[in-house]
Enzyme design. Sequence first.
Site, PDB file in Angstrom:
ATOM      1  N   ASP A  22       0.878  -1.179   0.000  1.00 25.58           N
ATOM      2  CA  ASP A  22       0.000   0.000   0.000  1.00 25.58           C
ATOM      3  C   ASP A  22       0.910   1.222   0.000  1.00 25.58           C
ATOM      4  O   ASP A  22       2.121   1.122   0.228  1.00 25.58           O
ATOM      5  CB  ASP A  22      -0.884   0.002   1.262  1.00 25.58           C
ATOM      6  N   SER A  23       0.307   2.376  -0.226  1.00 22.76           N
ATOM      7  CA  SER A  23       1.062   3.625  -0.180  1.00 22.76           C
ATOM      8  C   SER A  23       1.610   3.888   1.229  1.00 22.76           C
ATOM      9  O   SER A  23       2.595   4.591   1.387  1.00 22.76           O
ATOM     10  CB  SER A  23       0.153   4.777  -0.586  1.00 22.76           C
ATOM     11  N   CYS A  85      -4.304  -1.191  -2.023  1.00 17.12           N
ATOM     12  CA  CYS A  85      -4.480   0.253  -2.163  1.00 17.12           C
ATOM     13  C   CYS A  85      -5.424   0.476  -3.338  1.00 17.12           C
ATOM     14  O   CYS A  85      -5.148  -0.005  -4.449  1.00 17.12           O
ATOM     15  CB  CYS A  85      -3.124   0.905  -2.432  1.00 17.12           C
ATOM     16  N   GLU A 164      -4.873   8.664   9.707  1.00 15.87           N
ATOM     17  CA  GLU A 164      -3.443   8.595  10.033  1.00 15.87           C
ATOM     18  C   GLU A 164      -3.150   9.293  11.355  1.00 15.87           C
ATOM     19  O   GLU A 164      -2.216   8.933  12.066  1.00 15.87           O
ATOM     20  CB  GLU A 164      -2.632   9.197   8.900  1.00 15.87           C
ATOM     21  N   CYS A 196     -11.243   2.814  -0.097  1.00 12.15           N
ATOM     22  CA  CYS A 196      -9.909   3.177   0.368  1.00 12.15           C
ATOM     23  C   CYS A 196      -9.572   2.265   1.539  1.00 12.15           C
ATOM     24  O   CYS A 196     -10.421   2.044   2.417  1.00 12.15           O
ATOM     25  CB  CYS A 196      -9.887   4.638   0.806  1.00 12.15           C
ATOM     26  N   HIS A 198      -7.802   2.736   4.016  1.00 10.09           N
ATOM     27  CA  HIS A 198      -7.774   3.390   5.318  1.00 10.09           C
ATOM     28  C   HIS A 198      -9.156   3.358   5.998  1.00 10.09           C
ATOM     29  O   HIS A 198      -9.250   3.468   7.214  1.00 10.09           O
ATOM     30  CB  HIS A 198      -7.394   4.865   5.189  1.00 10.09           C
TER      31      HIS A 198
HETATM   32  N1  DGL Z   1      -4.710   3.425   1.082  1.00  5.53           N
HETATM   33  C1  DGL Z   1      -4.892   4.242  -0.104  1.00  5.53           C
HETATM   34  C2  DGL Z   1      -6.059   3.754  -0.938  1.00  5.53           C
HETATM   35  O1  DGL Z   1      -6.649   2.748  -0.646  1.00  5.53           O
HETATM   36  C3  DGL Z   1      -5.151   5.680   0.265  1.00  5.53           C
HETATM   37  C4  DGL Z   1      -4.013   6.456   0.831  1.00  5.53           C
HETATM   38  C5  DGL Z   1      -3.274   7.315  -0.180  1.00  5.53           C
HETATM   39  O2  DGL Z   1      -3.799   8.323  -0.668  1.00  5.53           O
HETATM   40  O3  DGL Z   1      -2.160   6.954  -0.477  1.00  5.53           O
HETATM   41  O4  DGL Z   1      -6.427   4.352  -1.899  1.00  5.53           O
END
Ligand code: DGL
Length: 278
Positions: A22-23, A85, A164, A196, A198
């Site tokens: 993931d990012s 992600c 976060e 997402c 998150h």
């Molecule tokens: N976890 C990323 C997603 O699912 C979002 C976080 C980011 O913007 O890098 O899109």
Amino acid sequence: MPLPHLPSPTSGASTAPLGVFDSGVGGLTVVRALRKLLPHESIIYLGDTARVPYGSKSPETIRRFALEDTQFLINQGVKAVVVACNTATAHALDALRATFRIPIFGVLEPGIAATLASPNCQRVGIIGTEGTIKSHAYQHHLALRRPDLQIHARATPLLVPFVEQGWLDHPALKLVLKEYLQPMLQRNIDTLLLGCTHYPLLIPVLQELVGDKVRLIDSASTCASHVRDELAAHDLLASASDTPPTLHIHLTDLSQQAEDQARQFLGLDLDAIHHASL
Ligand code: DGL
């Protein structure tokens, strides 16, 4: 940027670890779901904390980052890669599959399948990063398969920073969520797709806000069931008799905050977190 060299496919042994990236640390919600569903799998996780967020970056940059992330995992000997992600899945999944020869799974398809399987689904809200919503990937695939579906998509870029920061129940978060969701709620959505990785951490506050009648579909648990089915189909599932499973976490930037977040996202104590150079 030239594409990386094709790696030799990992031996295909089911005992090899599963790679997840993931990012940042958001994809650990997917790892948590994977570990629940696939307790015998060893996992190598890469969080690109040095370059998070991906959600506000251009499609070209997201693709380049995703190729580098996948190459890192393949260099570690993984048997398959989970793109945990939504932003990277939306912009880079096709490029990854065209470049590497091991199975690569994304988070979009399972979320779409779960939405379409949701009983009496007529009006769907979708929330995600700017990158995910602007890619139109969810909107396009849902409309293709259910042209009668009413779709209300909205980029919700303020949510990742709240998560976060660990402000999962903060009054400011609730205000922001109300502002984001009001137009969808006025259109009586029956399903809300959390696009997402998150966002699963926001499920309690989201459910409280949208009420019991709106079904929440999250990327993490839907992705985990999809990965289980696909690993089984590829004969790549680890079994109970294999060596005890391990979890190795690699972050491209190590900080106390990232470590704390990793623990929070994963919901358990972690051994060492490693620094990754891509
Ligand atoms: N976890 C990323 C997603 O699912 C979002 C976080 C980011 O913007 O890098 O899109």
